[in-house]
Motif scaffolding. Structure first.
Motif, PDB file in Angstrom:
ATOM      1  N   ALA A  21      -4.971 -65.429  64.252  1.00 43.60           N
ATOM      2  CA  ALA A  21      -5.442 -64.688  62.687  1.00 43.60           C
ATOM      3  C   ALA A  21      -5.600 -66.384  61.847  1.00 43.60           C
ATOM      4  O   ALA A  21      -6.433 -66.802  61.851  1.00 43.60           O
ATOM      5  CB  ALA A  21      -4.392 -64.871  61.902  1.00 43.60           C
ATOM      6  N   TRP A  31      -6.194 -58.906  60.793  1.00 48.25           N
ATOM      7  CA  TRP A  31      -6.583 -59.198  62.421  1.00 48.25           C
ATOM      8  C   TRP A  31      -5.026 -57.911  63.243  1.00 48.25           C
ATOM      9  O   TRP A  31      -6.262 -57.612  63.516  1.00 48.25           O
ATOM     10  CB  TRP A  31      -5.334 -60.440  63.054  1.00 48.25           C
ATOM     11  CG  TRP A  31      -5.910 -60.812  64.572  1.00 48.25           C
ATOM     12  CD1 TRP A  31      -5.050 -60.044  65.201  1.00 48.25           C
ATOM     13  CD2 TRP A  31      -6.599 -61.892  65.177  1.00 48.25           C
ATOM     14  NE1 TRP A  31      -5.342 -60.937  66.849  1.00 48.25           N
ATOM     15  CE2 TRP A  31      -6.593 -61.459  66.609  1.00 48.25           C
ATOM     16  CE3 TRP A  31      -7.265 -63.070  64.486  1.00 48.25           C
ATOM     17  CZ2 TRP A  31      -7.207 -61.971  67.552  1.00 48.25           C
ATOM     18  CZ3 TRP A  31      -8.120 -63.324  65.145  1.00 48.25           C
ATOM     19  CH2 TRP A  31      -7.953 -63.195  66.855  1.00 48.25           C
ATOM     20  N   VAL A  49     -13.594 -64.964  65.654  1.00 47.47           N
ATOM     21  CA  VAL A  49     -12.620 -64.271  66.174  1.00 47.47           C
ATOM     22  C   VAL A  49     -12.949 -64.871  67.551  1.00 47.47           C
ATOM     23  O   VAL A  49     -11.863 -65.417  68.559  1.00 47.47           O
ATOM     24  CB  VAL A  49     -12.288 -62.798  65.996  1.00 47.47           C
ATOM     25  CG1 VAL A  49     -11.416 -62.426  67.499  1.00 47.47           C
ATOM     26  CG2 VAL A  49     -11.549 -62.222  64.886  1.00 47.47           C
TER      27      VAL A  49
END
Length: 71
Positions: A21, A31, A49
């Protein structure tokens, strides 16, 4: 809703949710929501991500990791 392999890639990279995260610049709770499918990240967040996990964004959608590759 399409499945994302975020948790599988994170575990393959040997990261905690908190570490991943932080790399993606999102909260750990956010997350966790992504991993559990509670919320789906926007396109820009999917890119963040993917960068945090060192994979191409499409890898999060198309396939889980085949073998553990910690980086």
């Amino acid at each position: 809703m399409q499945r994302l392999y975020i948790k599988q890639w994170r575990e393959a990279r040997g990261l905690t949710q908190e570490e991943a995260a932080m790399r993606a610049h999102v909260r750990q709770a956010t997350w966790s929501f992504f991993e559990r499918g509670i919320t789906t990240p926007h396109r820009a967040t999917i890119v963040a991500v993917a960068r945090a996990l060192r994979v191409k964004p499409m890898a999060l959608v198309r396939r889980p990791p085949k073998e553990v590759t910690k980086r």
